[in-house]
Design a protein around this motif. Structure first.
Motif, PDB file in Angstrom:
ATOM      1  N   GLN A 153       3.009  -8.272   1.387  1.00 53.93           N
ATOM      2  CA  GLN A 153       1.965  -7.352   1.813  1.00 53.93           C
ATOM      3  C   GLN A 153       1.451  -6.501   0.648  1.00 53.93           C
ATOM      4  OE1 GLN A 153       3.695  -5.321   5.191  1.00 53.93           O
ATOM      5  NE2 GLN A 153       2.973  -6.891   6.612  1.00 53.93           N
ATOM      6  N   ALA A 154       2.341  -6.123  -0.248  1.00 59.16           N
ATOM      7  CA  ALA A 154       1.893  -5.394  -1.438  1.00 59.16           C
ATOM      8  C   ALA A 154       0.986  -6.277  -2.284  1.00 59.16           C
ATOM      9  CB  ALA A 154       3.106  -4.934  -2.251  1.00 59.16           C
ATOM     10  N   LEU A 155       1.331  -7.557  -2.391  1.00 60.78           N
ATOM     11  CA  LEU A 155       0.493  -8.502  -3.139  1.00 60.78           C
ATOM     12  C   LEU A 155      -0.872  -8.649  -2.479  1.00 60.78           C
ATOM     13  CD1 LEU A 155       0.359 -10.631  -5.451  1.00 60.78           C
ATOM     14  CD2 LEU A 155       1.185 -12.309  -3.782  1.00 60.78           C
ATOM     15  N   ALA A 156      -0.884  -8.781  -1.165  1.00 59.62           N
ATOM     16  CA  ALA A 156      -2.150  -8.939  -0.452  1.00 59.62           C
ATOM     17  C   ALA A 156      -3.021  -7.699  -0.578  1.00 59.62           C
ATOM     18  CB  ALA A 156      -1.877  -9.239   1.023  1.00 59.62           C
ATOM     19  N   HIS A 157      -2.393  -6.528  -0.600  1.00 57.28           N
ATOM     20  CA  HIS A 157      -3.165  -5.294  -0.762  1.00 57.28           C
ATOM     21  C   HIS A 157      -3.839  -5.257  -2.123  1.00 57.28           C
ATOM     22  CE1 HIS A 157      -3.892  -0.971  -1.460  1.00 57.28           C
ATOM     23  NE2 HIS A 157      -4.111  -0.941  -0.157  1.00 57.28           N
ATOM     24  N   ARG A 158      -3.167  -5.821  -3.113  1.00 59.04           N
ATOM     25  CA  ARG A 158      -3.691  -5.773  -4.490  1.00 59.04           C
ATOM     26  C   ARG A 158      -4.740  -6.848  -4.759  1.00 59.04           C
ATOM     27  NH1 ARG A 158      -1.273  -8.032  -9.098  1.00 59.04           N
ATOM     28  NH2 ARG A 158       0.718  -8.227  -7.997  1.00 59.04           N
ATOM     29  N   ILE A 159      -4.510  -8.058  -4.263  1.00 55.86           N
ATOM     30  CA  ILE A 159      -5.412  -9.155  -4.628  1.00 55.86           C
ATOM     31  C   ILE A 159      -6.133  -9.767  -3.436  1.00 55.86           C
ATOM     32  CG2 ILE A 159      -3.990  -9.722  -6.635  1.00 55.86           C
ATOM     33  CD1 ILE A 159      -2.992 -12.196  -5.126  1.00 55.86           C
TER      34      ILE A 159
ATOM     35  N   ARG B 203       0.637   4.248  -4.804  1.00 59.78           N
ATOM     36  CA  ARG B 203       1.746   3.386  -5.234  1.00 59.78           C
ATOM     37  C   ARG B 203       2.985   3.615  -4.365  1.00 59.78           C
ATOM     38  NH1 ARG B 203      -0.281   4.677 -10.463  1.00 59.78           N
ATOM     39  NH2 ARG B 203       1.281   6.349 -10.698  1.00 59.78           N
ATOM     40  N   GLN B 204       3.274   4.874  -4.072  1.00 55.27           N
ATOM     41  CA  GLN B 204       4.433   5.168  -3.228  1.00 55.27           C
ATOM     42  C   GLN B 204       4.216   4.682  -1.800  1.00 55.27           C
ATOM     43  OE1 GLN B 204       5.884   9.189  -3.570  1.00 55.27           O
ATOM     44  NE2 GLN B 204       7.281   8.995  -1.818  1.00 55.27           N
ATOM     45  N   TRP B 205       2.989   4.854  -1.309  1.00 52.03           N
ATOM     46  CA  TRP B 205       2.637   4.387   0.048  1.00 52.03           C
ATOM     47  C   TRP B 205       2.840   2.870   0.175  1.00 52.03           C
ATOM     48  CZ3 TRP B 205      -2.419   1.994   1.179  1.00 52.03           C
ATOM     49  CH2 TRP B 205      -2.656   1.803   2.536  1.00 52.03           C
ATOM     50  N   ILE B 206       2.418   2.135  -0.852  1.00 46.86           N
ATOM     51  CA  ILE B 206       2.601   0.677  -0.846  1.00 46.86           C
ATOM     52  C   ILE B 206       4.087   0.337  -0.919  1.00 46.86           C
ATOM     53  CG2 ILE B 206       2.200  -1.432  -2.166  1.00 46.86           C
ATOM     54  CD1 ILE B 206      -0.494  -0.180  -3.038  1.00 46.86           C
ATOM     55  N   ALA B 207       4.813   1.035  -1.808  1.00 41.00           N
ATOM     56  CA  ALA B 207       6.250   0.754  -1.974  1.00 41.00           C
ATOM     57  C   ALA B 207       7.029   1.020  -0.696  1.00 41.00           C
ATOM     58  CB  ALA B 207       6.814   1.583  -3.120  1.00 41.00           C
ATOM     59  N   GLU B 208       6.570   1.968   0.100  1.00 35.64           N
ATOM     60  CA  GLU B 208       7.260   2.305   1.350  1.00 35.64           C
ATOM     61  C   GLU B 208       6.798   1.443   2.525  1.00 35.64           C
ATOM     62  OE1 GLU B 208       7.273   6.440   2.278  1.00 35.64           O
ATOM     63  OE2 GLU B 208       8.050   7.048   0.311  1.00 35.64           O
ATOM     64  N   GLY B 209       5.912   0.489   2.239  1.00 38.26           N
ATOM     65  CA  GLY B 209       5.490  -0.427   3.307  1.00 38.26           C
ATOM     66  C   GLY B 209       4.344   0.066   4.141  1.00 38.26           C
ATOM     67  N   PHE B 210       3.432   0.867   3.562  1.00 40.35           N
ATOM     68  CA  PHE B 210       2.208   1.322   4.224  1.00 40.35           C
ATOM     69  C   PHE B 210       2.507   2.168   5.462  1.00 40.35           C
ATOM     70  CE2 PHE B 210       1.582  -2.830   2.245  1.00 40.35           C
ATOM     71  CZ  PHE B 210       0.579  -2.558   1.333  1.00 40.35           C
ATOM     72  N   PRO B 211       3.243   3.274   5.310  1.00 45.80           N
ATOM     73  CA  PRO B 211       3.539   4.132   6.472  1.00 45.80           C
ATOM     74  C   PRO B 211       2.273   4.803   6.995  1.00 45.80           C
ATOM     75  CG  PRO B 211       4.228   5.192   4.438  1.00 45.80           C
ATOM     76  CD  PRO B 211       3.840   3.799   4.070  1.00 45.80           C
TER      77      PRO B 211
END
Length: 400
Positions: A307-313, A371-379
């Motif tokens: 999901q972090a990858l999809a958010h980025r690309i 960055r923290q929001w993404i690392a925490e799984g989009f809370p």
């Protein structure tokens, strides 16, 4: 042989068009892919008619039947009849006057066999009467349809000399309709004349290659092309490793159910080198979107999470990378199923409202929060606001 009944042939507007063009007098027939695909039980995408009437008469009769007539290829005798349920191309019978491997000059004729003889493969030279549905076969196309054999009409070398794109078409049609090994004389001719592909426009090569890669499983055909040096003049970057990557990708697509994708399969054939891939895409004159997608897919970075990858690309890029690069893409694809990358529910103005001074620090803090929001799984937004307050407090303390 009689053409099997098919939904496309039962369209009232098509019957009216055929009647206007003289079906009762034998002046018009169904030709090409519609006949071939009906025999194979496949969906028919395009309906083409051939007629012994000259284009001007065709145009007049289409309009008299109440349809719009568009001269889409008038130089080569093609008029498109715009019917309520889709366009139909009507082409006057032709014979080649001269060819140069890329273009042909034609003259009109009233000889059905002469027109069929200028087509590329026997399975594409079949025609059928719209009323009696009798199939006309001058070159053994019915036997080739039944045998799953793609065979040039006449001398393969001569047919390739007339149009060099027929090399790629031979392999594309074999990948879609063929069974077993390609027709030996055709394969030998394509191998001998592979360098002729360099005379073609890059756009024509790209279009034909992407059509080939879109068939259910292009791997055996691509492997044959690679072994016989067909790809070397136009895509020298493809090697045995690329064929293995394609084979693995197609197996994954079939096992995991994402639809086979021609551009993703082209990426599999090419080395995982974004710079090299960008050069190939530019050489093939792909669209900007296609070029960007290939370059993104060539990068091996899979990110911290799917999901972090999809958010980025983007989701499409993430699916491409997972299928191409991950050891086991199944879990990553499952994580992305039905998921849309969200946007950070916070704006810079809200940080200023929390006490942060306007300026470059706002953008830097916003990036850190994201960055923290993404690392925490989009809370959710409550957690985002809590992260923001912490980050703003840290930034204010640091600036004192």
């Amino acid at each position: 042989m009689i053409l099997p009944a098919a939904d496309w042939a039962a369209r009232p507007s098509l019957a009216r068009l055929a009647d206007a063009l003289g079906a009762r007098d034998g002046h018009v027939r169904y030709v090409g892919g519609a006949v071939r695909d009906t025999l194979l039980g496949l969906p028919v995408a395009d309906i083409d008619l051939a007629t012994c009437l000259v284009p001007e008469t065709v145009k007049q009769r289409i309009r008299a039947a109440g349809f719009r007539a568009v001269p889409t290829g008038i130089r080569h005798g093609t008029i498109t009849a715009v019917l309520p349920d889709g366009p139909v191309e009507v082409t006057t019978l032709r014979r080649d006057v001269s060819t140069d491997g890329r273009h042909a000059e034609v003259a009109f004729t009233d000889d059905w066999q002469e027109d069929a003889a200028r087509r590329d493969f026997t399975i594409n030279a079949l025609s059928a009467d719209p009323l009696a549905r009798t199939i006309h076969d001058y070159f053994g196309g019915l036997d080739d349809v039944a045998a799953g054999r793609v065979r040039f009409i006449g001398d393969p070398l001569r047919r390739i000399a007339e149009d060099h794109l027929r090399i790629l078409r031979f392999f594309r049609f074999h990948a879609r309709f063929g069974r077993g090994a390609p027709d030996a004389p055709g394969l030998d001719a394509c191998t001998a004349r592979a360098n002729d592909l360099m005379t073609l426009s890059r756009e024509r090569i790209a279009q034909e290659m992407l059509k080939l890669l879109a068939v259910d499983d292009p791997t055996p055909t691509i492997a044959t092309m690679a072994r016989h040096g067909i790809l070397a003049p136009i895509l020298p970057e493809i090697d045995a490793d690329g064929v293995e990557r394609l084979e693995r990708l197609v197996a994954r697509e079939q096992a995991l159910a994402p639809p086979g994708d021609a551009l993703r399969r082209l990426s599999a054939l090419l080395p995982a080198d974004p710079s090299l891939v960008d050069g190939v895409a530019a050489r093939l004159r792909l669209s900007n979107a296609q070029r960007k997608r290939l370059v993104v897919a060539a990068d091996a970075d899979l990110g911290a999470t799917p999901q972090a990858l999809a958010h980025r690309i983007g989701s499409e890029g993430a699916r491409d990378r997972l299928l191409l690069r991950a050891d086991d893409p199944s879990h990553g694809l499952a994580a992305l199923a039905g998921w849309t990358p969200p946007s950070l529910p916070l704006k810079g103005g809200e940080l200023v409202g929390m006490g942060l001074s306007a300026g470059p620090l706002v953008a830097a803090t916003l990036q850190a929060i994201e960055r923290q929001w993404i690392a925490e799984g989009f809370p959710d937004v409550d957690r985002v606001l809590a992260i923001a307050r912490e980050r703003v407090a840290q930034a204010v303390d640091a600036s004192r």
